[in-house]
Structure formats: structure tokens, C-alpha cells
Design a protein around this motif. Structure first.
Motif, PDB file in Angstrom:
ATOM      1  N   LEU A   7       1.060  -1.407  -0.367  1.00  0.00           N
ATOM      2  CA  LEU A   7      -0.039   0.225  -0.323  1.00  0.00           C
ATOM      3  C   LEU A   7       0.880   0.900   0.077  1.00  0.00           C
ATOM      4  CD1 LEU A   7      -3.029  -1.001   3.031  1.00  0.00           C
ATOM      5  CD2 LEU A   7      -3.048  -0.744   0.254  1.00  0.00           C
ATOM      6  N   PHE A   8       2.309   1.181   0.093  1.00  0.00           N
ATOM      7  CA  PHE A   8       3.390   2.096  -0.054  1.00  0.00           C
ATOM      8  C   PHE A   8       3.808   2.238  -1.004  1.00  0.00           C
ATOM      9  CE2 PHE A   8       2.572   0.989   4.736  1.00  0.00           C
ATOM     10  CZ  PHE A   8       1.628   1.913   5.492  1.00  0.00           C
ATOM     11  N   PRO A   9       4.635   3.878  -1.300  1.00  0.00           N
ATOM     12  CA  PRO A   9       4.919   4.010  -2.219  1.00  0.00           C
ATOM     13  C   PRO A   9       6.631   3.616  -2.412  1.00  0.00           C
ATOM     14  CG  PRO A   9       4.214   6.164  -1.428  1.00  0.00           C
ATOM     15  CD  PRO A   9       3.656   5.071  -0.740  1.00  0.00           C
ATOM     16  N   LEU A  10       6.573   2.459  -2.066  1.00  0.00           N
ATOM     17  CA  LEU A  10       8.211   2.602  -2.525  1.00  0.00           C
ATOM     18  C   LEU A  10       8.990   2.571  -3.446  1.00  0.00           C
ATOM     19  CD1 LEU A  10       7.524  -0.721   0.682  1.00  0.00           C
ATOM     20  CD2 LEU A  10       7.713   1.581   1.034  1.00  0.00           C
ATOM     21  N   ASP A  11       8.453   2.537  -4.027  1.00  0.00           N
ATOM     22  CA  ASP A  11       9.275   2.837  -5.408  1.00  0.00           C
ATOM     23  C   ASP A  11      10.215   4.424  -5.377  1.00  0.00           C
ATOM     24  OD1 ASP A  11       9.745  -0.078  -5.476  1.00  0.00           O
ATOM     25  OD2 ASP A  11       8.080  -0.217  -7.773  1.00  0.00           O
ATOM     26  N   GLU A  12       8.900   5.293  -5.236  1.00  0.00           N
ATOM     27  CA  GLU A  12       8.915   6.716  -5.792  1.00  0.00           C
ATOM     28  C   GLU A  12       9.776   7.025  -4.428  1.00  0.00           C
ATOM     29  OE1 GLU A  12       5.153   9.459  -5.910  1.00  0.00           O
ATOM     30  OE2 GLU A  12       4.521   6.756  -6.074  1.00  0.00           O
ATOM     31  N   LEU A  13       9.186   6.221  -3.078  1.00  0.00           N
ATOM     32  CA  LEU A  13      10.231   7.446  -2.083  1.00  0.00           C
ATOM     33  C   LEU A  13      11.508   6.682  -2.499  1.00  0.00           C
ATOM     34  CD1 LEU A  13       7.819   5.433   0.793  1.00  0.00           C
ATOM     35  CD2 LEU A  13       8.823   8.438   1.057  1.00  0.00           C
ATOM     36  N   THR A  14      12.588   5.278  -2.703  1.00  0.00           N
ATOM     37  CA  THR A  14      13.407   4.999  -3.151  1.00  0.00           C
ATOM     38  C   THR A  14      14.260   6.222  -4.065  1.00  0.00           C
ATOM     39  OG1 THR A  14      13.035   2.758  -2.963  1.00  0.00           O
ATOM     40  CG2 THR A  14      14.879   3.051  -4.666  1.00  0.00           C
ATOM     41  N   ARG A  15      12.808   6.238  -5.372  1.00  0.00           N
ATOM     42  CA  ARG A  15      13.570   7.467  -6.281  1.00  0.00           C
ATOM     43  C   ARG A  15      13.923   8.775  -5.814  1.00  0.00           C
ATOM     44  NH1 ARG A  15      10.228   4.633  -9.428  1.00  0.00           N
ATOM     45  NH2 ARG A  15       8.436   6.186  -9.049  1.00  0.00           N
TER      46      ARG A  15
END
Length: 475
Positions: free
Chosen positions: A124-132
Motif C-alpha cells: 500500500l506504500f509508494p516504496l519505489d517513489e520513496l527510493t527514487r
């Protein structure tokens, strides 16, 4: 804190819900067509579809093929709301850590269905966006940021948080905010700042077990105050406890309390702050679930009504954006300098990379869109889980109608031992959080907290059914 006003579709959904609550639209009534609503409200078809989709996810309306949308029959739940506890007025020594460690350790196995866990599903969390975002931020980092962010936290993140507070009508002093290693560090620092060993702290009944662990670690005593499953702390009972005891602090969760999911009405929050200010008693406000509300607007924190600096407001991104990043904060009012000194003497600083990643992500402007999607998913899943509980759990079971979040609190028939049910469920790969975790005197022996924040997990529905069958068999 909400960063923007309700969108058009959210406002439309709110207005429709209001009409249904007021009886202007009754069960079985057909909602206006998409075309009619577009003309009346001056909005696009996509706005209407989004609004109707939101109401459908909340279980308020239903779509009928080739016919339209209809008000869903809100049959009174088969399961009534759990009763408010009647806790003892005496102070209690706290000793829950051993039981908490035993039960929580049993939920770490990924093969176990995580109905007892504290976090919603990771997808449910935007983990890919946070990585970028983290990669961008680390490429831009300046050497001086490493030292200037020590103790208080990254200035960019602090400014972003202060802006969100301000938009919610909660202006913060420039030096009031301290970034911490998750909300638990913030809460522990605030507790240390206003208490000494042996002091009495008032907590809700039931209360989040981590607050009891914090009291136990610091040698503090707990007094539990009656807490309504719908509206939170019962202020009349709190007044009596304040008159009876020398209270050092209160630790409450006015917004979407864990485990009840209760939401204190805004006037009650104001009255709570005024009552505690009149007694000079600090309020440690745990607001980690505040962004997960089910309504259109974010409920204000108690901090919004703090005129004397007695509210120490704590929150984090762990439940709404970035679990595992361990980025939280404290806005500690008149106690900010004590909290800052304690932070310096304990962990010194919060890791810079996750702070920079979150600050960069917030600057991209997609946080509130993510929150809207998260709230809709959790709300729909909560409705689904309640229907399964109503169907499969034994007669006499009561379940909360939470105002948001992803927890449901169940009161089982009195002859069912929830701890024994937990052990039986674990034997078939299902975790739960039994009620004895949530009280200093282990009073909630036939209560259970379930985490239903796992949309898309095909194991959850069968697990709830199995849990209900196990509970029935114990009768």
C-alpha cells in the motif's frame, strides 16, 4: 496534517453521505444519474464516478448492473459496538513486556496471516517513489547538512512538517519540532520530559500496549480512564481521576485510537485540552493514525486547541507512508527544550538519508494523492472484514465501527478466552492481538484486536472465517 482542501469528488461524496444520514436519500433509493449530477454540480463525469466509487468502497451505496447506483440498506450491524470499560480508579504497576514480546514475536513469520500485526500491507506504500526520492536527495546532499541536522533533524523536512501543521490551523514555534526515530522515540522522550519514576500517568482503557511498555521501562504507574469505543476518553471520568490522584501526565490517542479506532469529537478535544491546562497536566498526544481518517476532512489534533503549550504532539510516517524508515517527530510545546536535550543524550540524531528521502517525496506533491488512495483501500477492507465477522463469529460478539485506520476491536462472549484463542489460531498460522495486551491489569480477557489492513491478501478472508469458527468451538 492535510495539505490540501477536499477534492471535488471527496466533497461530492461527503454531500451524498450527509443526504443519506439526514434521510433525504433512503435505503433502496436510486442516486441521481451521472449525467444529472454533472449538470447539477457543474462537475465532470470522472468526478462523479470517483465520488460514487468512494461511497461504494465505504459500503454506503451499491452499483446495480445496467441500472445505476442505489443507497445500500444499512441494516443495523448484527454485532453491536463493544461496551466501554469500567477500569479501576487505583494506580497500577505495569508489567506487560514479557507477554507483549511473546505474542509479537509470534507474528514475525511471513507465512502467518498477520491479523495481529501493527502495520498495514507493505504494497500500500509508494516504496519505489520513496527510493527514487532518496536517490535524488542523496545526490544533492551538502556536507554541512550532515552536522546541521543533528538532533533537531533536517531543516527541509521540518519546514515541510510545519507547513502541514499550519495548513491544519496548528502554527508551531520555529524551535518546537524535533525529528525522531519513529513516533515511539518521540513519545518516550516526551514521557521522560514530564515524569519521574513513581509518577502516575493516565492512559486510555484499552490503551496501546507500547504505552504500557514505556511506563514499565520508566518505573511509572498507570491509571486507566474509561474510553468510549466511538468517542474516546470519557471526560467526566477523567475529571474524577484528576481530582483523586496527583497525575504527572496523560498519554492519549484522540484520533483513531489503537485498538478501538475511536475518534474524539472536536468539541471534546477542545474540552480535554482546557481541562488538562486548568490542572497543569501535560497531554502526550499520539497521532500516528491521524492521516487514516475515513471522512472527507482530517480531524484536528488536540494540539490545535493548545494555548498554554501543554500538549506534546507526536506522530510519524510509519503508518501512512514509509514503514521501516523510522521517521517521526515531536511538537512538544513548552517542553520542547527538555525533549531536545533528552534526544541529544540518548540517540543524538535521526538518520539523515530517510529524512531527506521523505522531504524530497513531499516536495514532489504526491503525498496527499497517496493518502487518498490509502484511505479508500483501508476503508473498503474494513467494511469487508466487518461483514465477515458478522457472518462467522459467535452470537454475542461485538465489533467496533471504527472511524478510520485498519484495526477492529472485538468483544467476544465472556466465556471465550482471547489469549487461548490466539494460541489456537497461531497453531493454524493466524496471528491476533489478544486484549490482555491493552491494559495494565490485563482486564480485556475476552477481547481481540484484528489488523484488517491487508487488501489483496487472499489469505485474510479464510483466516477471519477460521478464527470465527475457532471462537465458536471454544463455547
Amino acid at each position: 496534517m492535510a495539505d490540501d482542501a477536499p477534492t471535488r469528488y471527496e466533497q461530492l461524496a461527503h454531500d451524498m453521505s450527509q443526504a443519506i444520514r439526514e434521510g433525504l436519500l433512503k435505503a433502496g433509493d436510486r442516486l441521481p444519474s451521472v449525467r444529472d449530477t454533472c449538470q447539477r454540480r457543474g462537475v465532470s463525469p470522472s468526478t462523479v464516478f470517483q465520488a460514487y466509487g468512494l461511497l461504494e468502497a465505504r459500503g454506503v451505496i451499491e452499483a446495480r448492473p445496467r441500472s445505476g447506483y442505489y443507497v445500500r440498506a444499512q441494516k443495523r450491524p448484527l454485532r453491536a459496538t463493544p461496551l466501554a470499560a469500567v477500569p479501576r480508579p487505583e494506580a497500577t504497576e505495569v508489567a506487560v513486556s514479557a507477554l507483549a514480546f511473546e505474542i509479537l514475536e509470534s507474528t514475525r513469520d511471513p507465512k502467518v496471516v498477520p491479523l495481529g500485526s501493527a502495520f498495514p500491507a507493505p504494497h500500500l506504500f509508494p516504496l519505489d517513489e520513496l527510493t527514487r526520492a532518496g536517490a535524488r536527495a542523496m545526490r544533492r546532499i551538502r556536507p554541512e547538512q550532515i552536522t546541521t541536522a543533528l538532533t533537531v533533524g533536517d531543516e527541509g523536512l521540518r519546514q515541510a512538517l510545519r507547513r502541514r501543521y499550519a495548513l491544519q490551523g496548528v502554527p508551531l514555534a520555529a524551535d518546537e519540532l524535533v525529528i525522531t526515530n519513529g513516533a515511539m522515540e518521540a513519545l518516550n522522550l516526551c514521557l521522560q520530559a514530564v515524569t519521574r519514576p513513581g509518577d502516575i500517568v493516565v492512559v486510555e482503557s484499552p490503551t496501546f500496549y507500547a504505552s504500557l511498555q514505556a511506563l514499565e521501562r520508566l518505573g511509572l504507574r498507570a491509571v486507566e480512564v474509561a474510553t468510549d469505543p466511538r468517542e474516546g476518553v470519557v471526560l467526566g471520568d477523567l475529571q474524577r481521576l484528576l481530582d483523586q490522584h496527583e497525575v504527572a501526565a496523560c498519554w492519549f490517542m484522540p484520533n483513531l485510537q489503537n485498538p478501538l479506532g475511536s475518534l474524539m469529537p472536536t468539541p471534546a478535544k477542545r474540552a480535554l485540552v482546557e481541562l488538562l491546562a486548568s490542572k497543569g497536566v501535560p497531554l502526550i498526544e499520539d497521532d500516528v493514525y491521524g492521516e487514516l481518517y475515513a471522512d472527507v476532512r482530517r480531524p484536528p489534533p488536540a494540539k490545535a486547541f493548545d494555548q498554554a503549550g501543554h500538549v506534546l504532539h507526536c506522530a510519524s510516517f510509519s503508518k501512512c507512508l514509509a514503514p521501516g524508515y523510522r521517521v517521526g517527530w515531536a511538537a512538544a510545546g513548552r517542553y520542547a527544550q527538555q525533549v531536545l536535550r533528552l534526544k541529544m543524550m540518548t540517540s543524538l540524531a535521526t538518520s539523515i538519508p530517510p529524512q531527506l528521502a521523505i522531504a524530497d517525496y513531499l516536495a514532489q506533491g504526491s503525498y496527499d494523492r497517496h493518502l487518498r488512495q490509502l484511505r479508500a483501500a483501508l476503508s473498503a477492507e474494513q467494511q469487508r472484514a466487518r461483514r465477515l465477522i458478522e457472518r462467522y463469529f459467535p452470537a454475542g460478539t461485538r465489533v467496533t465501527l471504527a472511524a478510520g485506520g485498519y484495526f477492529l476491536w472485538l468483544e467476544l462472549p465472556g466465556d471465550i478466552d482471547a489469549l487461548e484463542l490466539h494460541h489456537r489460531a497461531m497453531s493454524v498460522g493466524i496471528s491476533t492481538a489478544p486484549g490482555v495486551l491493552f491494559s495494565a491489569d490485563r482486564r480485556f480477557t475476552h477481547h481481540l484486536r484484528l489488523n484488517v489492513g491487508h487488501p489483496g491478501d487472499a489469505r485474510v478472508d479464510p483466516a477471519i472465517r477460521t478464527l470465527g469458527q475457532l471462537a465458536s468451538a471454544m463455547r
